[in-house]
Motif scaffolding. Structure first.
Motif: not given
Length: 76
Positions: A37-39, A43-53, A28-34, A59-60
């Motif tokens: 990290n994905q989120l 967030r990093s990608i979407t903050s710099k991107s012109h992609l729609s939500e 469970a901890k590893e799934a949460i950690r993963t 992509i997520g």
């Protein structure tokens, strides 16, 4: 360290009980950690991107599917 409590359906718990040698808390901890990290990446990608939500969510989803497949292939 913080503690969380999970509700697990009875049928899933029965399956987990068949593999008592597995540290389910670590799984469970590893799934949460993963997911965290994905989120973070998302967030990093979407903050710099012109992609729609919707584009970013797709992509997520693809990343999640890929990671899910990888863990299945590893037998996790």
């Amino acid at each position: 360290m913080a503690t969380i409590t999970l509700s697990i359906p009875d049928n899933l718990m029965k399956e987990m009980d068949l593999s008592r040698e597995i540290n389910w808390s670590e799984v469970a901890k590893e799934a949460i950690r993963t997911k965290v990290n994905q989120l973070r990446i998302f967030r990093s990608i979407t903050s710099k991107s012109h992609l729609s939500e919707d584009d970013a969510l797709e992509i997520g989803r693809k990343i999640n599917e890929s990671l899910h497949q990888r863990y299945e292939d590893m037998g996790v």
